[in-house]
Design a protein around this motif. Structure first.
Motif, PDB file in Angstrom:
ATOM      1  N   PHE A 205      25.068  21.915  23.517  1.00  0.00           N
ATOM      2  CA  PHE A 205      26.470  22.325  23.409  1.00  0.00           C
ATOM      3  C   PHE A 205      26.992  21.968  22.021  1.00  0.00           C
ATOM      4  CE2 PHE A 205      25.763  21.346  27.995  1.00  0.00           C
ATOM      5  CZ  PHE A 205      25.736  22.668  28.413  1.00  0.00           C
TER       6      PHE A 205
ATOM      7  N   GLY B 118      34.931  21.903  21.393  1.00  0.00           N
ATOM      8  CA  GLY B 118      35.363  22.761  22.494  1.00  0.00           C
ATOM      9  C   GLY B 118      36.866  22.719  22.704  1.00  0.00           C
TER      10      GLY B 118
ATOM     11  N   ARG C  53      38.419  14.149  26.168  1.00  0.00           N
ATOM     12  CA  ARG C  53      37.438  14.011  25.082  1.00  0.00           C
ATOM     13  C   ARG C  53      38.076  13.946  23.687  1.00  0.00           C
ATOM     14  NH1 ARG C  53      32.430  15.860  26.975  1.00  0.00           N
ATOM     15  NH2 ARG C  53      32.302  15.335  29.191  1.00  0.00           N
TER      16      ARG C  53
ATOM     17  N   GLY D 169      29.092  23.784  30.836  1.00  0.00           N
ATOM     18  CA  GLY D 169      29.054  24.406  29.498  1.00  0.00           C
ATOM     19  C   GLY D 169      29.172  25.919  29.613  1.00  0.00           C
TER      20      GLY D 169
HETATM   21  C1  CIR Z   1      29.774  17.812  28.509  1.00  0.00           C
HETATM   22  O1  CIR Z   1      30.308  17.419  29.544  1.00  0.00           O
HETATM   23  O2  CIR Z   1      30.052  17.342  27.411  1.00  0.00           O
HETATM   24  C2  CIR Z   1      28.745  18.905  28.580  1.00  0.00           C
HETATM   25  N1  CIR Z   1      28.005  18.762  29.796  1.00  0.00           N
HETATM   26  C3  CIR Z   1      29.399  20.252  28.525  1.00  0.00           C
HETATM   27  C4  CIR Z   1      30.062  20.504  27.211  1.00  0.00           C
HETATM   28  C5  CIR Z   1      30.691  21.839  27.158  1.00  0.00           C
HETATM   29  N2  CIR Z   1      31.191  22.090  25.847  1.00  0.00           N
HETATM   30  C6  CIR Z   1      32.259  22.828  25.602  1.00  0.00           C
HETATM   31  O3  CIR Z   1      32.979  23.228  26.523  1.00  0.00           O
HETATM   32  N3  CIR Z   1      32.563  23.036  24.332  1.00  0.00           N
END
Ligand code: CIR
Length: 253
Positions: free
Chosen positions: A63, A115, A131, A244
């Motif tokens: 990601f 993201g 985050r 993701g």
């Molecule tokens: C996470 O929880 O960080 C990853 N499993 C998924 C990240 C997804 N990224 C995004 O939406 N930009």
């Protein structure tokens, strides 16, 4: 228009990635195949795609969107808010220096995941999420100002990242769902509402006129097509199992 993309295929450790999805464990080989098809879709939209090596030590490193913000004038290396993802930025400066002379970096105690950042021309909306914190957003906005770009924050309540619930399709048009629909920040846009039961498809991406939409969300595909966009469906079911989506799998610039 975008000319390039950076991607990082999943490693076998993918199965240990962070998730809240409750959709079961992703299948590694299927994920690798889906990732390759995703790269082909980006190439079909005219992008020169640089495929970086997988990082086995970091289950969520495919990601790659989360570790940098790539603007037309500068690159900003983020500082992921998920502790298990912080190390994913290792090596990014060297990689980005092949494309950018100006590289900035978010510092502690700021946290930012890409993201959470939505590019709308020269303005960048930054979601405040579990985050991305206010200090991280503040640093990004300061960097942007130095390059005659701008940023503003959007408090989030429910979604993982801002772009979990919204995509900019150019032409002053957004695809959006859930809590985003009522946000005053986006009231001046034409909004294509993504049906609640297809909320995963709000994470679609505009790539040089074509919109990539996750496979399996026919109502959303139809809405976007009806608005005049050619749509390319890409199956990313294994990545969905880790929360993701399409945007998370590449850095487009
Ligand atoms: C996470 O929880 O960080 C990853 N499993 C998924 C990240 C997804 N990224 C995004 O939406 N930009």
């Amino acid at each position: 228009m975008f000319t390039r993309a950076l991607v990082r295929p999943p490693g076998r450790s993918l199965v240990e990635g962070l998730t809240t999805a409750n959709l079961g464990e992703p299948k590694y080989h299927k994920a690798v195949d889906q990732h390759a098809a995703y790269v082909e879709a980006l190439q079909a939209c005219g992008l020169d795609v640089c495929v970086l090596p997988p990082l086995e030590d970091f289950p969520d490193s495919c990601f790659i969107e989360d570790v940098a913000l790539l603007t037309p004038r500068c690159a900003i290396i983020t500082r992921p808010g998920a502790p298990s993802r912080m190390g994913e930025i290792g090596g990014m400066r060297e990689i980005l220096s092949q494309y950018y002379a100006a590289i900035e970096q978010v510092q502690a105690p700021g946290t930012v995941e890409g993201g959470d950042i939505l590019m709308v021309g020269s303005h960048f909306y930054i979601g405040l999420s579990a985050r991305t914190n206010l200090e991280g957003a503040r640093q990004v906005i300061e960097f942007l100002k130095d390059y005659d770009l701008s940023g503003s924050t959007v408090p989030l309540q429910e979604i993982l990242h801002l772009k979990t619930g919204i995509a900019y399709l150019e032409e002053n048009t957004l695809a959006a769902c859930g809590e985003i629909l009522s946000r005053e920040e986006f009231s001046s846009f034409t909004i294509l509402p993504v049906p609640e039961e297809e909320s995963y498809a709000a994470n679609c991406i505009w790539v040089n006129g074509t919109v990539l939409v996750p496979a399996g969300f026919p109502r959303t595909s139809g809405i976007i097509q009806k608005a005049g966009y050619p749509v390319l469906e890409v199956d990313v079911s294994e990545f969905r199992k880790l929360d993701g989506g399409l945007s998370c799998l590449s850095l487009r610039f």
